[in-house]
Design an enzyme around this catalytic site. Structure first.
Site, mmCIF file in Angstrom:
data_model
loop_
_atom_site.group_PDB
_atom_site.id
_atom_site.type_symbol
_atom_site.label_atom_id
_atom_site.label_comp_id
_atom_site.label_asym_id
_atom_site.label_seq_id
_atom_site.Cartn_x
_atom_site.Cartn_y
_atom_site.Cartn_z
ATOM 1 C CG ASP A 67 15.852 -125.144 -19.720
ATOM 2 O OD1 ASP A 67 15.707 -125.240 -20.948
ATOM 3 O OD2 ASP A 67 16.363 -124.160 -19.172
ATOM 4 C CG HIS A 115 11.727 -124.664 -21.520
ATOM 5 N ND1 HIS A 115 12.737 -123.760 -21.277
ATOM 6 C CD2 HIS A 115 10.796 -124.450 -20.553
ATOM 7 C CE1 HIS A 115 12.430 -123.036 -20.199
ATOM 8 N NE2 HIS A 115 11.262 -123.444 -19.750
#
Length: 412
Positions: free
Chosen positions: A233, A256
């Site tokens: 993430d 991310h």
């Protein structure tokens, strides 16, 4: 004193604190006033470094003894492998500073029913923490991720336990610590002031769900430097109520990217202001420099945000303001006002033909957005029959484009 200069002074103070605490011969670390700190060894309180014996109570008892002492104290976790469930290091404390000298590896219990409070290690409610030593928190998340009910849902109440949570901490330094394979977030910094993290290594597979590297919220004067973060993430996510953050020299990927947000999920969120991200390298991430706010959000503000001197290597969305986040779950426009945002000297390669995307709110359009010297190259898939245009896309954004612009600036 300028914003960047103030951050540098704060970081130097905490690095100096660590050096001062580590002066003297091995086994005789000196305190702030040349007093030997009291050393509390977890193995003297029952911790066994065999990787099988539950050590949570031994860790807590060791910390409590250090906390109750006067003057500087040290919690020593010697080399070896320790198994532990939930641990709380809780103040207020008589001792200050408290050094956690973490030399060993701590394995998290894999039985999820043991995490009644939804966390693994929590450090809270005291001033003057130094955590260092080169040790490792291993969340053993690979055994928990298949049981995760949240997956990659943006909003979910049943997230797996984060590895390390700092809450209501002031004047703290974290350095030379490794975090691997957390069940949930690797580290959360919540309601902390003057918190410095330096030389961290945070790692989990790119497909591990919700394993953000560092999440910061409700905190002021936080500095994160010289760290390598690769997770499933956000490498670093900046939540509501964050102010005066300095993030620099971060190597990010997979993951991310480095994100401000998501903002506007809950009512009464505090503003985000004064975020500086500089001299970072992102490789094979799904996003680069990103600001994201929820659709149909309560009103709040995000301003004074700088992304400067960022290298993108095969990044999917290098520059991205997304005020339509969660639009599949919530109807209506975002009410998070974004202003005074600067993307400067951002360069490298992207696998997305729309390398700059400023998708702002129809209710409160973005203002004061500046892009200076953007030099990105599209290396996505092309063929003789499919020629994707390399472009920027802007909606509801009052933006200025200065210097080099690749892709070309949005039409005014």
């Amino acid at each position: 004193m300028g914003l960047l200069k103030r951050f540098e002074v704060n970081a130097l103070f905490f690095v100096g604190l660590a050096l001062l605490l580590s002066c003297g011969a091995k086994g005789a670390r000196r305190g702030l006033v040349n007093n030997d700190p009291a050393v509390f060894d977890v193995t003297k309180f029952g911790a066994v470094a065999d990787g099988e014996t539950e050590c949570a109570q031994a860790f807590i008892q060791t910390f409590n003894a250090a906390c109750a002492s006067t003057g500087p104290s040290t919690v020593l976790i010697p080399p070896g492998t320790y198994l532990s469930g939930e641990v709380f290091f809780q103040g207020p404390c008589s001792s200050s500073p408290i050094t956690v000298e973490m030399q060993g590896t701590i394995l998290a219990q894999t039985d999820l029913t043991l995490y009644n409070n939804g966390v693994w290690f929590t450090v809270e409610n005291f001033d003057g923490l130094v955590m260092r030593g080169g040790g490792t928190f291993n969340g053993q998340g690979e055994k928990a991720w298949p049981k995760d009910s949240c997956g990659f849902k943006a909003a979910c109440e049943n997230r797996l336990a984060p590895s390390l949570v700092f809450s209501n901490m002031n004047n703290s330094l974290l350095q030379d610590i490794n975090l691997v394979n957390s069940k949930g977030f690797h580290m959360k910094i919540f309601h902390c002031n003057f918190f410095t993290a330096h030389n961290l290594n945070i790692a989990a597979p790119g497909d591990s769900p919700n394993t953000d590297g560092i999440h910061i919220s409700e905190s002021d004067q936080v500095t994160i430097t010289d760290s390598t973060i690769g997770t499933g993430d956000d490498c670093i996510s900046i939540g509501e109520g964050s102010s005066n953050l300095n993030i620099s020299r971060i190597t990010c990927g997979p993951g991310h990217g480095i994100s401000v947000g998501s903002l506007g999920l809950r009512p009464n969120e505090r503003d985000v202001i004064g975020i500086v991200v500089t001299n970072c390298t992102l490789t094979n991430t799904t996003n680069g420099a990103r600001i994201k706010t929820w659709h149909n959000s309560p009103p709040t503000h995000a301003s004074g945000i700088v992304f400067d001197d960022i290298v993108m290597n095969d990044v999917r969305n290098p520059i991205f303001i997304d005020q339509n986040y969660g639009s599949k779950q919530k109807q209506g426009s975002s009410s998070v006002k974004i202003s005074d945002v600067h993307f400067r000297n951002i360069r490298g390669t992207t696998i997305t033909n729309e390398a700059v995307s400023l998708q702002c709110s129809t209710t409160v359009p973005c203002e004061g957005i500046e892009l200076v010297d953007i030099n990105l190259t599209f290396i996505g898939i092309t063929s003789p029959t499919i020629a994707l245009p390399f472009s920027a896309s802007c909606a509801n954004a009052k933006a200025a484009f200065l210097g080099q612009q690749s892709p070309a600036a949005c039409a005014s």
